[in-house]
Design a protein around this motif. Structure first.
Motif, PDB file in Angstrom:
ATOM      1  N   UNK A 138      47.110  20.210 -32.672  1.00  0.00           N
ATOM      2  CA  UNK A 138      46.463  19.095 -33.353  1.00  0.00           C
ATOM      3  C   UNK A 138      45.687  19.680 -34.530  1.00  0.00           C
ATOM      4  N   UNK A 139      46.280  19.621 -35.716  1.00  0.00           N
ATOM      5  CA  UNK A 139      45.714  20.313 -36.875  1.00  0.00           C
ATOM      6  C   UNK A 139      44.419  19.667 -37.361  1.00  0.00           C
ATOM      7  N   UNK A 140      44.197  18.449 -37.029  1.00  0.00           N
ATOM      8  CA  UNK A 140      42.939  17.794 -37.393  1.00  0.00           C
ATOM      9  C   UNK A 140      42.542  16.838 -36.277  1.00  0.00           C
ATOM     10  N   UNK A 141      41.253  16.676 -36.140  1.00  0.00           N
ATOM     11  CA  UNK A 141      40.717  15.747 -35.146  1.00  0.00           C
ATOM     12  C   UNK A 141      39.768  14.784 -35.848  1.00  0.00           C
ATOM     13  N   UNK A 142      39.949  13.506 -35.560  1.00  0.00           N
ATOM     14  CA  UNK A 142      39.138  12.476 -36.204  1.00  0.00           C
ATOM     15  C   UNK A 142      37.918  12.172 -35.339  1.00  0.00           C
ATOM     16  N   UNK A 143      36.761  12.157 -36.001  1.00  0.00           N
ATOM     17  CA  UNK A 143      35.498  11.901 -35.312  1.00  0.00           C
ATOM     18  C   UNK A 143      34.915  10.616 -35.883  1.00  0.00           C
ATOM     19  N   UNK A 144      34.440   9.743 -35.000  1.00  0.00           N
ATOM     20  CA  UNK A 144      33.844   8.469 -35.392  1.00  0.00           C
ATOM     21  C   UNK A 144      32.412   8.404 -34.881  1.00  0.00           C
ATOM     22  N   UNK A 145      31.483   8.097 -35.783  1.00  0.00           N
ATOM     23  CA  UNK A 145      30.079   7.942 -35.428  1.00  0.00           C
ATOM     24  C   UNK A 145      29.652   6.485 -35.661  1.00  0.00           C
TER      25      UNK A 145
END
Length: 393
Positions: free
Chosen positions: A270-277
């Protein structure tokens, strides 16, 4: 009175005209001698041509084998061709050479039938061997993996199944060329296969599911996956079940059939991980500060070197004005992703606090109604003092 004596001829012995094995052998020998005496030149030319053909075929096999062995790599197409050439028997090359030149010498029918029968058996068996090596080589090439323990364990049973299937087909072809009615045999094998399949349905189901995991590669050993409501790291892919070590340390043993029947999330590569705040500020925040908040959030994300996606107002909450921040962390290591998320969260708290933003949290404010029905504040007013700002909601 005359007496006539009738004398009967002696009866011929039974089966006097029936051929005997010795007579058949004698006739065959006489015919062979006559054939050699009358076709000695054709026989000599056929033998010389057969030897030449055998020499050329052997030379071609040797050159192809050396070329394949010199090529680099393992389980490549060239390597598979080399394995096929290596399995070519010299006896097969000899019978092919004899069959190619036999008709020129015009041999007796029995000799020609014998050559044809031996040629059919040898070629059919050789083709079955070639097919087995090609299929197994392609399987190993498709599933080549230095850490694929399952393939090593499964290759024995895969080779057995492929060998049984191919040589069963070869036996049927040979019997059919011999004039045997193979319809009943094929029907019997089909019924027997169905019976065995039904009796071992669960075993074969897990086995083919294991092969599907090997070839399709939805995950590999050492990768983190999520299965149904469970998640963990794959420790072993067996022929019947897969072992997954959960984050809490438990070992989950799941049958391969059940594993593939549910949705699987693979966190590897998983080359990128999305973070939601989600961020909530109090209702007393001024409109100017609300308009400035998305730019402040974007600035803090970009300051850390991560990819900012968007920040926007999402709604009016029960006790807060709700915003959302979304950014991407480009890293496969989840520990680094967690560290980046923590760093950005602390930066946001510092920046928003310094800018005068108040974070909302669930609160309640009670209002009291006057006798005339108007709402009054729930505290005593001091005429000399300015009425305090209502508590945030």
């Amino acid at each position: 009175m005359t007496l006539s004596l009738l004398t009967a001829a002696p009866a011929a012995p039974k089966n006097a005209s029936a051929p005997t094995p010795i007579a058949d052998l004698h006739d065959w020998w006489d015919g062979s001698v006559a054939w050699v005496n009358s076709h000695w030149l054709q026989i000599g030319i056929a033998v010389a041509a057969g030897l030449l053909i055998y020499f050329l075929l052997s030379l071609l096999r040797t050159l192809a084998l050396k070329r394949a062995q010199a090529a680099p790599g393992h389980f490549t197409l060239t390597d598979i061709v080399g394995r096929v050439v290596h399995k070519t028997r010299s006896s097969v090359l000899a019978i092919i050479s004899i069959r190619l030149v036999a008709s020129y010498a015009n041999p007796p029918a029995l000799v020609m039938q014998t050559i044809q029968f031996v040629f059919t058996v040898a070629v059919v068996l050789q083709v079955a061997i070639w097919a087995r090596e090609i299929v197994i080589g392609l399987i190993q090439r498709r599933a080549a993996d230095r850490h694929n323990e399952t393939l090593i364990n499964a290759m024995g049973i895969i080779r057995l199944l492929i060998s049984v299937a191919l040589f069963a087909i070869a036996a049927i072809v040979i019997l059919d060329n011999m004039g045997v009615n193979v319809t009943g045999l094929v029907a019997g094998l089909g019924i027997g296969g169905i019976a065995i399949g039904l009796a071992a349905q669960g075993i074969f189901s897990d086995l083919f599911a294991s092969l599907s995991i090997i070839f399709d590669r939805p995950f590999r050993v050492g990768q983190a996956i999520k299965y149904d409501n469970s998640s963990g790291t794959v420790e072993r892919i067996g022929l019947k079940s897969t072992h997954i070590r959960s984050a809490n340390g438990e070992l989950l043993v799941i049958s391969n059939t059940n594993l593939l029947s549910k949705e699987i999330t693979n966190y590897a590569h998983l080359h990128r991980r999305r973070v939601t705040f989600p961020i909530g500020v109090i209702y007393q925040t001024t409109p100017a500060m609300l308009r400035a908040l998305p730019a402040l959030l974007e600035e803090q994300v970009k300051a850390t070197g991560h990819e900012f996606i968007r920040s926007s107002f999402t709604g009016f909450g029960p006790s807060s004005l709700d915003f959302e921040l979304i950014f991407d962390v480009h890293d496969e290591d989840y520990d680094k992703v967690a560290a980046a998320r923590t760093d950005i969260a602390i930066r946001l708290f510092e920046a928003m606090t310094a800018a005068g933003y108040d974070f909302a949290y669930p609160t309640q404010t009670s209002f009291t109604a006057a006798p005339d029905g108007t709402m009054i504040l729930p505290y005593a007013e001091d005429g000399a003092a300015k009425a305090p700002k209502p508590a945030r909601g």
